[in-house]
Scaffold this motif. Structure first.
Motif, mmCIF file in Angstrom:
data_model
loop_
_atom_site.group_PDB
_atom_site.id
_atom_site.type_symbol
_atom_site.label_atom_id
_atom_site.label_comp_id
_atom_site.label_asym_id
_atom_site.label_seq_id
_atom_site.Cartn_x
_atom_site.Cartn_y
_atom_site.Cartn_z
ATOM 1 N N GLY A 102 -51.117 75.849 -11.252
ATOM 2 C CA GLY A 102 -49.944 75.242 -11.867
ATOM 3 C C GLY A 102 -50.213 73.941 -12.616
ATOM 4 O O GLY A 102 -49.580 73.686 -13.640
ATOM 5 N N LYS B 281 -46.696 82.688 -22.497
ATOM 6 C CA LYS B 281 -46.348 83.189 -21.165
ATOM 7 C C LYS B 281 -44.843 83.307 -20.946
ATOM 8 O O LYS B 281 -44.394 84.144 -20.190
ATOM 9 C CB LYS B 281 -46.951 82.280 -20.106
ATOM 10 C CG LYS B 281 -46.588 82.705 -18.698
ATOM 11 C CD LYS B 281 -47.350 81.949 -17.656
ATOM 12 C CE LYS B 281 -48.806 82.312 -17.730
ATOM 13 N NZ LYS B 281 -49.611 81.429 -16.891
ATOM 14 N N ARG C 239 -52.436 83.187 -7.657
ATOM 15 C CA ARG C 239 -53.839 83.140 -7.259
ATOM 16 C C ARG C 239 -54.023 83.949 -5.979
ATOM 17 O O ARG C 239 -53.079 84.109 -5.199
ATOM 18 C CB ARG C 239 -54.265 81.692 -7.011
ATOM 19 C CG ARG C 239 -54.353 80.849 -8.256
ATOM 20 C CD ARG C 239 -54.806 79.432 -7.949
ATOM 21 N NE ARG C 239 -53.829 78.693 -7.164
ATOM 22 C CZ ARG C 239 -53.976 78.359 -5.879
ATOM 23 N NH1 ARG C 239 -55.067 78.689 -5.229
ATOM 24 N NH2 ARG C 239 -53.047 77.681 -5.257
ATOM 25 N N LYS D 205 -50.313 82.414 -0.590
ATOM 26 C CA LYS D 205 -49.481 83.216 -1.504
ATOM 27 C C LYS D 205 -49.152 84.571 -0.868
ATOM 28 O O LYS D 205 -48.368 85.344 -1.405
ATOM 29 C CB LYS D 205 -50.199 83.435 -2.836
ATOM 30 C CG LYS D 205 -50.704 82.162 -3.504
ATOM 31 C CD LYS D 205 -49.591 81.359 -4.106
ATOM 32 C CE LYS D 205 -50.140 80.156 -4.861
ATOM 33 N NZ LYS D 205 -49.073 79.290 -5.364
ATOM 34 N N SER E 33 -54.982 85.072 -11.217
ATOM 35 C CA SER E 33 -56.125 84.505 -11.926
ATOM 36 C C SER E 33 -57.032 83.782 -10.944
ATOM 37 O O SER E 33 -56.631 83.421 -9.854
ATOM 38 C CB SER E 33 -55.667 83.540 -13.009
ATOM 39 O OG SER E 33 -55.076 82.420 -12.417
ATOM 40 N N GLU F 287 -40.905 80.923 -13.857
ATOM 41 C CA GLU F 287 -41.336 81.833 -14.936
ATOM 42 C C GLU F 287 -40.628 83.184 -14.821
ATOM 43 O O GLU F 287 -40.171 83.755 -15.816
ATOM 44 C CB GLU F 287 -42.843 82.058 -14.860
ATOM 45 C CG GLU F 287 -43.665 80.863 -15.297
ATOM 46 C CD GLU F 287 -45.140 80.958 -14.921
ATOM 47 O OE1 GLU F 287 -45.863 79.982 -15.129
ATOM 48 O OE2 GLU F 287 -45.561 82.014 -14.399
HETATM 49 N N1 UDP Z 1 -51.130 82.463 -13.387
HETATM 50 C C1 UDP Z 1 -51.710 83.080 -14.482
HETATM 51 N N2 UDP Z 1 -52.387 84.229 -14.312
HETATM 52 C C2 UDP Z 1 -52.495 84.819 -13.117
HETATM 53 C C3 UDP Z 1 -51.895 84.187 -11.993
HETATM 54 C C4 UDP Z 1 -51.226 83.002 -12.166
HETATM 55 O O1 UDP Z 1 -51.625 82.588 -15.592
HETATM 56 O O2 UDP Z 1 -53.115 85.850 -13.039
HETATM 57 C C5 UDP Z 1 -50.359 81.241 -13.613
HETATM 58 C C6 UDP Z 1 -48.898 81.434 -13.287
HETATM 59 O O3 UDP Z 1 -48.255 82.120 -14.333
HETATM 60 C C7 UDP Z 1 -48.440 79.986 -13.089
HETATM 61 C C8 UDP Z 1 -49.668 79.324 -12.488
HETATM 62 O O4 UDP Z 1 -50.780 80.172 -12.786
HETATM 63 O O5 UDP Z 1 -48.135 79.403 -14.321
HETATM 64 C C9 UDP Z 1 -49.551 79.182 -10.987
HETATM 65 O O6 UDP Z 1 -48.742 78.103 -10.673
HETATM 66 P P1 UDP Z 1 -47.943 78.018 -9.305
HETATM 67 O O7 UDP Z 1 -47.217 76.713 -9.285
HETATM 68 O O8 UDP Z 1 -47.095 79.236 -9.127
HETATM 69 O O9 UDP Z 1 -49.047 78.075 -8.160
HETATM 70 P P2 UDP Z 1 -50.437 77.310 -7.907
HETATM 71 O O10 UDP Z 1 -51.492 78.266 -8.369
HETATM 72 O O11 UDP Z 1 -50.417 76.023 -8.651
HETATM 73 O O12 UDP Z 1 -50.472 77.138 -6.410
#
Ligand code: UDP
Length: 411
Positions: free
Chosen positions: A50, A203, A233, A238, A264, A328
């Motif tokens: 994030g 996105k 992630r 999660k 990701s 999102e």
């Molecule tokens: N995200 C992405 N691709 C993926 C998984 C996650 O771009 O395959 C992005 C998701 O869309 C979001 C961010 O990574 O914008 C994750 O932020 P979040 O606050 O939900 O969780 P964090 O990873 O910071 O704990």
């Protein structure tokens, strides 16, 4: 050694039709006296998770309103990121604290980065615990210092937070997503400011249902059958394994359902691959479970397509700082089910803008409610989108930062 991150340019004016004129005018007025201020954001990674998501939008917008703003990523090697990932987990409540060697590695890399940080900044914004010691090490390098915490500190490992506290408590300004995350003993000014998403990035921009279905179809999804999806992630907090359990309960009643887990890999997350493999093992070869990551070419547009096309979006976290994925998903007016933890209830009012759940069983029941009653999903989705528009879009977040910069001036 601190790496500057290149960001695209953005124009605040482009947000007017989405956020309204009033907010945009307020931002311009606040920004005017701050023109040319030298502002630097310091974070641990420019990819994944994030924080980087936010900074790719916030930094260009700060520039557009006249600040001389940069983003730099600290230098770290494996021993540092192993220590900081452990710290991250412990701060969200995991029982294992860092050992002395790991604390020493954290400190040593902070000292190295502190030496390398250039001087002369008006404001230095430190994101998360990884670079948190910079302020005490080189306070003279910026006039104003701010610590931005992105994680869920509501039930931290007591030893870890006690050890971190001396490094964070003196920041003149500190920002948390929720009041419950503020540790006892902070001596500077504390702000409760949730983050936001950028509605104009690939996105989050509007995708037609046909285009979204086309993209999902290319990843093997049968677009004529129902789809549940979680984007996040591969991380125990999660709970992708819990999502698979929920899907299995749904599948007993609705055999045509499919599940996509889209995640990701972040460069500061060494645990990611282990947990990715654990998720694949838990799926046990089920052809209706699609586990995808950025190495399968799942980039921003693909995440958008999955979030736009899915019949139910899930974020079944058991700890969550804010959960950008929540905003999102509901920004795309999708029916949403989230864990009742951390920043998720800020975004989801149960049965109004989505559903809050505390177990795979509950998650499955809510998913079935939505899948069997599309009108219910539509109702929740619309309310969710307006909630995001009112509270969780990037211009609001920019405004809140500008207010804090004024406060730093007055201090
Ligand atoms: N995200 C992405 N691709 C993926 C998984 C996650 O771009 O395959 C992005 C998701 O869309 C979001 C961010 O990574 O914008 C994750 O932020 P979040 O606050 O939900 O969780 P964090 O990873 O910071 O704990």
């Amino acid at each position: 050694m601190l790496q500057p991150v290149a960001v695209a340019s953005k124009s605040l004016a482009d947000y007017t039709h989405i956020c309204g004129r009033e907010l945009i005018a307020e931002i311009r007025e606040l920004a005017e006296p701050l023109k040319d201020r030298r502002v630097v954001h310091i974070s641990a990674t420019a990819f994944g998770g994030g924080v980087s998501e936010i900074l790719y939008a916030l930094v260009p917008l700060m520039r557009d309103v006249g600040l001389d703003c940069e983003w730099q990523v600290i230098y770290g090697r494996e021993e540092f990121f192993n220590a900081t990932k452990l710290m991250h987990n412990a701060l969200q409540g995991a029982p294992q604290d860092l050992d002395e060697e790991q604390w020493a590695a954290w400190r040593q890399y902070n000292e190295m980065n502190a030496r390398e940080l250039s001087a002369g900044w008006d404001v230095c914004l430190i994101h998360d615990p990884q670079p948190a010691a910079l302020y005490e090490l080189v306070p003279e390098k910026a006039k104003g210092w701010l610590w931005r915490c992105h994680i869920d500190l509501s039930t931290p490992n007591e030893r870890t937070i006690a050890r971190l506290l001396p490094h964070i408590k003196h920041y003149p300004e500190a920002l948390f997503h929720m009041r419950e995350f503020v540790p006892a003993g902070m001596t500077g000014r504390v702000h409760v400011v949730p983050p936001a998403i950028d509605p104009l990035t690939p996105k989050n921009m509007a995708l037609s249902p046909e285009d979204a279905a086309f993209v999902c179809g290319q990843f093997g999804i049968d677009v004529d059958r129902p789809l549940m999806c979680q984007v996040s992630r591969f991380d125990p907090w999660k709970d992708p394994l819990g999502v698979i359990d929920a899907y299995r309960v749904v599948k007993q009643k609705l055999p045509e359902v499919q599940l996509a887990l889209v995640g990701s890999m972040a460069s500061d997350d060494p645990e990611g691959w282990d947990y990715f493999n654990a998720t694949i093992a838990h799926a046990d070869g089920d052809p209706d479970i699609h586990i995808l990551n950025n190495f399968n070419n799942v980039g921003a547009i693909e995440v958008n397509a999955f979030q736009s096309h899915s019949d139910v979006m899930v974020q079944k976290s058991t700890r969550e700082g804010f959960g950008l994925t929540v905003a999102e998903a509901i920004w795309k007016a999708r029916p949403f089910i989230g864990g009742n933890v951390g920043g998720i209830p800020l975004q989801i009012e149960d049965a109004v803008t989505g559903f809050l759940v505390s177990s795979p069983q509950q998650c499955a029941e809510r998913a079935l409610d939505v899948l069997k009653d599309p009108a219910l999903g539509k109702f929740l989705g619309r309310r969710g989108k307006e909630h995001v528009r009112a509270h969780f879009l990037m211009p609001r977040y920019l405004r809140d930062y500008l207010l804090i910069f004024h406060e730093l001036d007055e201090a």
